[in-house]
Design an enzyme around this catalytic site. Structure first.
Site, PDB file in Angstrom:
ATOM      1  N   SER A 191       0.810  -1.221   0.000  1.00  0.00           N
ATOM      2  CA  SER A 191       0.000   0.000   0.000  1.00  0.00           C
ATOM      3  C   SER A 191       0.843   1.271   0.000  1.00  0.00           C
ATOM      4  O   SER A 191       0.397   2.322   0.454  1.00  0.00           O
ATOM      5  CB  SER A 191      -0.956   0.017   1.205  1.00  0.00           C
ATOM      6  OG  SER A 191      -1.772  -1.143   1.200  1.00  0.00           O
ATOM      7  N   ARG A 192       2.079   1.175  -0.487  1.00  0.00           N
ATOM      8  CA  ARG A 192       3.018   2.308  -0.549  1.00  0.00           C
ATOM      9  C   ARG A 192       3.408   2.826   0.832  1.00  0.00           C
ATOM     10  O   ARG A 192       3.920   3.941   0.962  1.00  0.00           O
ATOM     11  CB  ARG A 192       2.440   3.466  -1.391  1.00  0.00           C
ATOM     12  CG  ARG A 192       2.169   3.103  -2.858  1.00  0.00           C
ATOM     13  CD  ARG A 192       3.442   2.649  -3.554  1.00  0.00           C
ATOM     14  NE  ARG A 192       3.292   2.520  -4.987  1.00  0.00           N
ATOM     15  CZ  ARG A 192       2.935   1.391  -5.596  1.00  0.00           C
ATOM     16  NH1 ARG A 192       2.660   0.313  -4.887  1.00  0.00           N
ATOM     17  NH2 ARG A 192       2.845   1.345  -6.909  1.00  0.00           N
TER      18      ARG A 192
END
Length: 213
Positions: A191-192
């Site tokens: 999710s970065r």
């Protein structure tokens, strides 16, 4: 461009990078990651981008190969008369980047470049393959040449001059060592929400902090 860059998005799924699990010494941490990159089969794990700048701050960047890592810093070899050599002579502040995409890892290094001694440069030069030693005599790096044929003819001339005997090192082909002042380790995460740990050199040892993704 017809490419949709959203199609290039990928999810990072790999190990975490936690403060309590890394070395207090960033050089040792780099060596550990480097060994892992070699074991993982990363092509040319010692390839690194070297950013240099003029004294006025105009930057240039290119890929080169790391040749040694020690407590003193990251070492590589090149021509002192090349663009990077001239820039390091007038502005020793440089940056390095290693990117091991298969492992979702990046290492950034900031520090000052210092020229190695003639003895150190000679020692490494003499370990290079014969043709590689000849090639550094063909022309000064980054200088203008009239054609590919000029390079090939010059290489033939050098091979005839030094067919089997030792090839001397040109005075302008030297080693440099980047003494690190900041080293950042980046681990891609889901999710970065990436992990970024920054080591900053202090008067005594290194300070470790976490950066936001």
């Amino acid at each position: 461009m017809d490419s949709d860059f959203s199609d290039l998005r990928r999810e990072y799924r790999h190990v975490a990078l936690r403060e309590q699990e890394v070395s207090a010494n960033p050089v040792e941490q780099f060596k550990d990651w480097f060994r892992q990159a070699v074991d993982f089969g990363v092509p040319l794990p010692n390839a690194m981008a070297l950013a240099t700048a003029t004294k006025d701050g105009k930057p240039t960047v290119r890929y080169i190969l790391l040749k040694d890592i020690s407590e003193q810093g990251f070492s590589f070899y090149t021509h002192s008369v090349s663009v990077k050599g001239k820039q390091m002579a007038e502005n020793p502040d440089v940056a390095l980047v290693f990117y091991w995409s298969q492992m979702h890892r990046q290492v950034r290094v900031e520090g000052k470049a210092h020229q190695l001694s003639d003895e150190e440069s000679d020692a490494y030069f003499n370990t290079r393959p014969h043709d590689s030693r000849l090639a550094v005599w063909v022309a000064d790096q980054s200088s203008l040449v009239e054609s590919r044929e000029f390079l090939e003819n010059r290489m033939t001339e050098m091979a005839e001059r030094y067919p089997d005997k030792a090839v001397p090192r040109p005075a302008t082909w030297v080693g440099y060592r980047v003494a690190p002042e900041r080293i950042e380790f980046w681990q891609g995460r889901e999710s970065r929400l990436h992990d970024r740990l920054l080591y900053t050199r202090q008067a005594k040892g290194w300070k470790l902090t976490r950066l936001a993704p």
